[in-house]
Design a protein around this motif. Sequence first.
Motif, PDB file in Angstrom:
ATOM      1  N   PRO A 242      15.425  17.659  99.076  1.00 56.08           N
ATOM      2  CA  PRO A 242      14.663  16.761  98.151  1.00 56.08           C
ATOM      3  C   PRO A 242      13.734  16.115  98.760  1.00 56.08           C
ATOM      4  O   PRO A 242      12.687  15.356  98.335  1.00 56.08           O
ATOM      5  CB  PRO A 242      15.760  15.806  97.490  1.00 56.08           C
ATOM      6  CG  PRO A 242      16.751  15.654  98.571  1.00 56.08           C
ATOM      7  CD  PRO A 242      16.912  16.896  99.254  1.00 56.08           C
ATOM      8  N   GLN A 245       8.434  18.457  98.723  1.00 56.47           N
ATOM      9  CA  GLN A 245       8.154  19.134  97.410  1.00 56.47           C
ATOM     10  C   GLN A 245       7.428  20.527  97.813  1.00 56.47           C
ATOM     11  O   GLN A 245       6.696  20.520  98.742  1.00 56.47           O
ATOM     12  CB  GLN A 245       7.205  18.314  96.600  1.00 56.47           C
ATOM     13  CG  GLN A 245       7.795  17.090  96.270  1.00 56.47           C
ATOM     14  CD  GLN A 245       9.095  17.017  95.395  1.00 56.47           C
ATOM     15  OE1 GLN A 245       9.338  17.723  94.693  1.00 56.47           O
ATOM     16  NE2 GLN A 245      10.160  16.259  96.030  1.00 56.47           N
ATOM     17  N   LEU A 247       7.016  24.927  96.710  1.00 53.07           N
ATOM     18  CA  LEU A 247       7.770  26.291  96.843  1.00 53.07           C
ATOM     19  C   LEU A 247       7.785  26.981  98.276  1.00 53.07           C
ATOM     20  O   LEU A 247       6.629  26.502  98.782  1.00 53.07           O
ATOM     21  CB  LEU A 247       7.348  27.057  95.712  1.00 53.07           C
ATOM     22  CG  LEU A 247       7.365  26.720  94.323  1.00 53.07           C
ATOM     23  CD1 LEU A 247       6.603  27.580  93.339  1.00 53.07           C
ATOM     24  CD2 LEU A 247       8.736  26.370  94.003  1.00 53.07           C
ATOM     25  N   GLU A 320       0.917  19.627  92.108  1.00 56.48           N
ATOM     26  CA  GLU A 320       2.284  19.767  91.996  1.00 56.48           C
ATOM     27  C   GLU A 320       2.692  21.112  91.933  1.00 56.48           C
ATOM     28  O   GLU A 320       2.029  22.056  91.526  1.00 56.48           O
ATOM     29  CB  GLU A 320       3.016  18.945  90.797  1.00 56.48           C
ATOM     30  CG  GLU A 320       2.432  17.354  90.982  1.00 56.48           C
ATOM     31  CD  GLU A 320       3.094  16.773  89.656  1.00 56.48           C
ATOM     32  OE1 GLU A 320       3.455  17.488  88.970  1.00 56.48           O
ATOM     33  OE2 GLU A 320       2.907  15.597  89.641  1.00 56.48           O
ATOM     34  N   ALA A 321       3.828  21.434  92.506  1.00 59.77           N
ATOM     35  CA  ALA A 321       4.381  22.778  92.250  1.00 59.77           C
ATOM     36  C   ALA A 321       4.608  23.057  90.842  1.00 59.77           C
ATOM     37  O   ALA A 321       5.151  22.200  90.106  1.00 59.77           O
ATOM     38  CB  ALA A 321       5.717  23.066  93.243  1.00 59.77           C
ATOM     39  N   THR A 324      10.590  23.044  90.191  1.00 60.27           N
ATOM     40  CA  THR A 324      11.244  22.540  91.206  1.00 60.27           C
ATOM     41  C   THR A 324      12.564  23.282  91.414  1.00 60.27           C
ATOM     42  O   THR A 324      13.331  23.771  90.472  1.00 60.27           O
ATOM     43  CB  THR A 324      11.835  21.262  90.750  1.00 60.27           C
ATOM     44  OG1 THR A 324      10.583  20.373  90.660  1.00 60.27           O
ATOM     45  CG2 THR A 324      12.763  20.643  92.060  1.00 60.27           C
ATOM     46  N   ARG A 326      16.220  24.825  92.652  1.00 58.65           N
ATOM     47  CA  ARG A 326      17.601  24.443  92.652  1.00 58.65           C
ATOM     48  C   ARG A 326      18.324  25.714  93.385  1.00 58.65           C
ATOM     49  O   ARG A 326      18.163  26.843  93.397  1.00 58.65           O
ATOM     50  CB  ARG A 326      18.278  24.077  91.204  1.00 58.65           C
ATOM     51  CG  ARG A 326      17.412  22.981  90.369  1.00 58.65           C
ATOM     52  CD  ARG A 326      18.317  22.889  89.126  1.00 58.65           C
ATOM     53  NE  ARG A 326      17.344  21.747  88.363  1.00 58.65           N
ATOM     54  CZ  ARG A 326      17.952  21.441  87.176  1.00 58.65           C
ATOM     55  NH1 ARG A 326      18.994  21.916  86.481  1.00 58.65           N
ATOM     56  NH2 ARG A 326      17.232  20.541  86.643  1.00 58.65           N
ATOM     57  N   SER A 374      10.566  22.638 100.045  1.00 57.64           N
ATOM     58  CA  SER A 374      11.609  22.252  99.363  1.00 57.64           C
ATOM     59  C   SER A 374      12.926  23.297  99.692  1.00 57.64           C
ATOM     60  O   SER A 374      14.030  23.174  99.466  1.00 57.64           O
ATOM     61  CB  SER A 374      11.733  22.046  97.937  1.00 57.64           C
ATOM     62  OG  SER A 374      11.270  23.341  97.413  1.00 57.64           O
ATOM     63  N   GLN A 416      11.207  22.488  83.629  1.00 54.00           N
ATOM     64  CA  GLN A 416      10.351  21.968  84.770  1.00 54.00           C
ATOM     65  C   GLN A 416      11.045  20.557  85.064  1.00 54.00           C
ATOM     66  O   GLN A 416      11.168  19.759  84.586  1.00 54.00           O
ATOM     67  CB  GLN A 416       8.956  21.684  84.015  1.00 54.00           C
ATOM     68  CG  GLN A 416       8.245  22.670  83.684  1.00 54.00           C
ATOM     69  CD  GLN A 416       7.842  23.682  84.871  1.00 54.00           C
ATOM     70  OE1 GLN A 416       7.500  22.901  85.918  1.00 54.00           O
ATOM     71  NE2 GLN A 416       7.655  24.807  85.045  1.00 54.00           N
ATOM     72  N   SER A 418      11.586  17.215  87.171  1.00 48.20           N
ATOM     73  CA  SER A 418      10.726  16.147  87.836  1.00 48.20           C
ATOM     74  C   SER A 418      11.320  15.680  89.237  1.00 48.20           C
ATOM     75  O   SER A 418      12.265  16.130  89.473  1.00 48.20           O
ATOM     76  CB  SER A 418      10.716  15.022  86.792  1.00 48.20           C
ATOM     77  OG  SER A 418      11.852  14.339  86.779  1.00 48.20           O
ATOM     78  N   ASP A 419      10.323  15.100  89.900  1.00 49.83           N
ATOM     79  CA  ASP A 419      10.886  14.665  91.150  1.00 49.83           C
ATOM     80  C   ASP A 419      12.078  13.786  91.047  1.00 49.83           C
ATOM     81  O   ASP A 419      12.784  13.579  92.174  1.00 49.83           O
ATOM     82  CB  ASP A 419       9.623  13.795  91.921  1.00 49.83           C
ATOM     83  CG  ASP A 419       8.322  14.834  92.104  1.00 49.83           C
ATOM     84  OD1 ASP A 419       7.293  14.382  92.279  1.00 49.83           O
ATOM     85  OD2 ASP A 419       8.648  15.945  92.053  1.00 49.83           O
ATOM     86  N   LEU A 423      19.142  16.644  92.017  1.00 49.93           N
ATOM     87  CA  LEU A 423      19.070  18.212  92.133  1.00 49.93           C
ATOM     88  C   LEU A 423      20.452  18.522  92.488  1.00 49.93           C
ATOM     89  O   LEU A 423      20.938  19.887  92.362  1.00 49.93           O
ATOM     90  CB  LEU A 423      18.541  18.471  93.746  1.00 49.93           C
ATOM     91  CG  LEU A 423      16.961  18.408  93.706  1.00 49.93           C
ATOM     92  CD1 LEU A 423      16.362  18.795  95.162  1.00 49.93           C
ATOM     93  CD2 LEU A 423      16.180  19.095  92.465  1.00 49.93           C
TER      94      LEU A 423
END
Length: 513
Positions: A242, A245, A247, A320-321, A324, A326, A374, A416, A418-419, A423
Motif C-alpha cells: 500500500p 500507487q 499498476l 490515478e491508476a 487498485t 489486490r 503497488s 474501484q 480508493s486509496d 487492502l
Amino acid sequence: MTEASGTKDHLHLESSLEQFSESAVFLLAPCVEGSPIVAVSAGFCEQTGYSQEDLLGASLKLTLQGLSNLVISRSEQIKFDQYCKDCTSPDVEHVAEISVIQPCSRKDGSVFNRLIVAGLCVVQKPRPQTYVSCVQVPVPSGRLSAAVKQDAEEQGRKVLRQVRLSLCKASQLCPGKLEAPCGFAFYSERLQECALLQNRSCTAVRREASQLPRGCLVFGDRPVQPCKIGLCFTLRIDRVTPLFQGLPLLGFTRREPTDTPGLFPCSVAKCLGQSLLVGGFGEAFARDQVEHFPMQFKQPPEEEVAYWSLQPDLPQHQKEAPATLRPGDILQCRYTWEGRVQLLLNGEAIIDFDVKRPLVPEIAHYAVVDVCFSAESVTLMPDGHVVNESDGNFTDPILGTCSTVIPSDPGFLSRQVSDEDDLSDTRESDNDVSSGTFFESFGLSNQITSDGGSHILPACEGLPSVGPSKSPTCRETGVGCDSSSELAHLPLLLVSAAALGFAAGCLLVRRKD
C-alpha cells in the motif's frame, strides 16, 4: 548457532578458492547469525592485510573497524544486510547480483575504496548450503562515474560467475529453458538489482518493496507465441504494497534478452528499446528505436517515446491508476494484430489504446513485466489465451472452456478501490497468495485466489471495443465495451441485484423485530 560452530561445516570451501589467488573473493554464510566469513581467497587477504585466521568466522564489519561513521554508507550497509537475509529464503531460486560501495580499513590502518559484487551461491555437496559469494574490486575514492562503476561491476560479475561455477555444478547455474506452464518463464541469466525469482522462474518478486517502487524489470526467456487475437500473457498478483500507487507495467519487446550490460535501460522501463508497455497510471508507452532512450530530467519527446494516457489533461502527479490491485487479481496484457494494446483486470479491460503499430507475425516478441509501484510479487499463469476455432470460446488448460466471465468476487466487475480502502480484506488476510494448489500439476506451489475461487478470463473474440454503448464498468474506467459484453454480464448483474434486495429485506425485518 554461534559463529564458531557455524563455520565448521564450510572448511571444504577453502580449496575451491585457491584458483582465485589474484582476485579478492570471500564467502559469507547468511544462514548463520551475523553472516560470518567462511572462506577467503589469497587475493582478499592481500588486499586487506588480514590473514585467513583473522577473517574466518568474523563479520565483514571487521574491514570497517576504526572508520568514522561519516565515511561508512549506512544505506549501503542496510542494503547488503537485507540482501543476505533475502538469500536465506527457502523459496529463492535466482536473485539479482548487487553491488555496494564502502571504504575498507586494512589491518595496518590504511584505507581504500572498494566495490563489492555479491550473489547467491547454493552448494549441494556434501549437503545443501546457501552462501553469499562476494568479489571485492578496488575503485577510486569519491563519486564514481557511471562508466567506472559499470566496469567495476562487470569485472566483479565475471569473477563471481567463475566462483559459482567452481563451487556448483554448471547445470545448477544454467539449467536451460525450463518447461513452463505458461509457455515461457522469466529470464534469469541477468536480473535487475531488486529482482528475485521463485517457482521455476515463473514468479518475480521485488525486493525492498517498502523502500523502492522500481528495480524488478524482467523479461520472458523465449518469444511469446501468437494466438488468434495477437499476443497476450497473464499474471496473477501475489502480493501488493500500500506504500506505492500505480499498476505494474506489462508489455512486449522485440529485443531478445541476453546476459550483457545493456540489457536494462539506465532509468525507467518506458525507455526500453523496441518496446510497447501498458499500465502505470492508465498509460501506454512505445519506443521503436533499438537503443534504450537515455532519460534525463525532462520527459522524452514523442518521437523517442510515444505516450498515451486515460487522463491526458492532468499533470503526472495528479493522475490515478484505473484500479487498485489486490492479492489474487488477474492481469492480462494483450497486443492485437490491429495494433491495440490492452490491459485486463479480472477479465475486464481497464486500459485500451490504439497505438497504431500493427503486429507483424514474422517478428518475435518477448514479454516484459516491470514489477513496480503497488505490485510486489507476480506469477505467470498457464497459457490461457487459446481460442477454439470452432466456437471462439476461451480455453484454459486448468479451468476448462468458457465464453463469459465467471468471477469468484462479483464485485470486481465494477470495483474501484480508493486509496483509503484496507487492502487486507476477506479476499486476502495476509497480503500473500503465493502458496496453494493451483500449480501443483506443474511442480509449483500456488493458487488462484485466497478464497478458493477462480477468475476465468472472457473469450478472446469478446474483446472490448470502443463504441457508443458502455456498461457501468466502462464508464468508470473510460474503456469502451460493445453491447455483447453487456449482455454477457446481464445474468450476473440480475443475480447480484436480487441478492442485494434480499439483504435489504432482511434488514427491514430485523428492524421491525
